[in-house]
Scaffold this motif. Structure first.
Motif, mmCIF file in Angstrom:
data_model
loop_
_atom_site.group_PDB
_atom_site.id
_atom_site.type_symbol
_atom_site.label_atom_id
_atom_site.label_comp_id
_atom_site.label_asym_id
_atom_site.label_seq_id
_atom_site.Cartn_x
_atom_site.Cartn_y
_atom_site.Cartn_z
ATOM 1 N N GLY A 23 26.286 20.148 15.599
ATOM 2 C CA GLY A 23 26.759 20.820 14.214
ATOM 3 C C GLY A 23 27.253 19.741 13.416
ATOM 4 O O GLY A 23 27.660 19.871 12.125
ATOM 5 N N SER A 36 14.509 25.541 13.774
ATOM 6 C CA SER A 36 15.791 25.836 13.325
ATOM 7 C C SER A 36 16.166 24.357 12.894
ATOM 8 O O SER A 36 15.457 23.714 12.300
ATOM 9 C CB SER A 36 16.854 26.345 14.483
ATOM 10 N N TYR A 69 14.896 32.656 11.892
ATOM 11 C CA TYR A 69 15.535 31.601 12.515
ATOM 12 C C TYR A 69 15.031 30.136 12.019
ATOM 13 O O TYR A 69 15.270 29.042 12.352
ATOM 14 C CB TYR A 69 15.338 31.448 14.233
ATOM 15 N N ILE A 72 17.651 27.801 10.455
ATOM 16 C CA ILE A 72 19.227 28.326 10.695
ATOM 17 C C ILE A 72 20.088 27.151 11.384
ATOM 18 O O ILE A 72 19.439 26.476 12.324
ATOM 19 C CB ILE A 72 19.111 29.516 11.470
ATOM 20 N N SER A 73 21.309 27.356 11.178
ATOM 21 C CA SER A 73 22.111 26.352 11.944
ATOM 22 C C SER A 73 22.294 26.770 13.460
ATOM 23 O O SER A 73 22.653 27.934 13.755
ATOM 24 C CB SER A 73 23.738 26.369 11.307
ATOM 25 N N SER A 74 22.157 25.857 14.353
ATOM 26 C CA SER A 74 22.195 26.158 15.783
ATOM 27 C C SER A 74 23.814 26.715 16.161
ATOM 28 O O SER A 74 23.722 27.395 17.039
ATOM 29 C CB SER A 74 22.035 25.062 16.399
ATOM 30 N N ILE A 76 25.388 28.942 14.354
ATOM 31 C CA ILE A 76 25.225 30.334 14.322
ATOM 32 C C ILE A 76 24.640 30.859 15.472
ATOM 33 O O ILE A 76 24.998 32.066 15.785
ATOM 34 C CB ILE A 76 24.605 30.829 12.931
ATOM 35 N N LEU A 77 23.665 30.231 15.895
ATOM 36 C CA LEU A 77 23.077 30.900 17.232
ATOM 37 C C LEU A 77 23.979 30.741 18.263
ATOM 38 O O LEU A 77 23.875 31.833 18.951
ATOM 39 C CB LEU A 77 21.648 29.956 17.434
ATOM 40 N N GLU A 79 27.125 31.224 17.986
ATOM 41 C CA GLU A 79 27.906 32.265 17.982
ATOM 42 C C GLU A 79 27.318 33.517 18.462
ATOM 43 O O GLU A 79 28.030 34.322 19.280
ATOM 44 C CB GLU A 79 28.208 32.367 16.554
ATOM 45 N N ARG A 80 26.067 33.698 18.284
ATOM 46 C CA ARG A 80 25.454 34.797 18.617
ATOM 47 C C ARG A 80 25.228 34.859 20.281
ATOM 48 O O ARG A 80 25.270 35.741 20.907
ATOM 49 C CB ARG A 80 23.958 34.980 18.235
ATOM 50 N N VAL A 120 33.467 27.128 18.122
ATOM 51 C CA VAL A 120 32.420 28.288 18.184
ATOM 52 C C VAL A 120 32.512 28.953 19.462
ATOM 53 O O VAL A 120 32.570 30.238 19.497
ATOM 54 C CB VAL A 120 31.008 27.943 17.908
#
Length: 158
Positions: A23, A36, A69, A72-74, A76-77, A79-80, A120
């Protein structure tokens, strides 16, 4: 119960991409190629967590064929992934990760990488260990063609 998972990821270095690891944007003339943000460190951590929980891998969870995706910021992934672990009743015990890159020099950025990943994952920073090593000019990481990362994660029942 405790469970352990291992994650591994690799991405090619290319021009006109930012280098994002854990990040953190690392100043570099090249970045990692991927669907991503291609954050190889976070990808390895996610695969270790998913593997420990028996949830396949990031390719199944976030396929590169899905335009949602793209770029997308990893984080955020991640977080999922944490939501998936929560659903199964797991929490992170600790994570140990190694980035393999000949350059750039990563040591100044490693503390922030660990802090961002820990935030995270909802754990204290001392439960996330990030290291970096070179391969002394050997292999694709040693010649600067790409960067790889390994991670081991321990998850526990909540």
């Amino acid at each position: 119960m405790t469970r352990v998972g291992h994650g591994y990821d690799v991405h090619k270095l290319v021009q006109d991409r930012k280098l994002i690891l854990g990040g953190v944007e690392v100043p570099c003339e090249r970045g990692l190629l991927g669907h991503s943000d291609a954050d190889v460190l976070t990808h390895a951590v996610m695969d270790a967590l998913l593997g420990a929980a028996g949830l396949w891998d990031i390719g199944h969870a976030f396929p590169d064929s899905d335009p949602a995706y793209a770029g997308i910021s990893s984080l955020i992934l991640l977080e999922r992934v944490m939501g998936m672990l929560e659903e199964k009743g797991y929490a992170v015990g600790n994570v140990d990760a190694t980035i393999i890159a000949q350059r750039p020099r990563l040591s100044p950025f490693i503390p922030e990488m660990g802090e961002r990943l820990a935030a995270v994952m909802g754990v204290p920073a001392d439960r996330v260990n990030v290291k970096a090593t070179t391969e002394e000019g050997l292999g694709f990481t040693g010649t600067g063609e790409g960067i790889a990362a390994h991670a081991v994660a321990l998850i526990v029942d909540k």
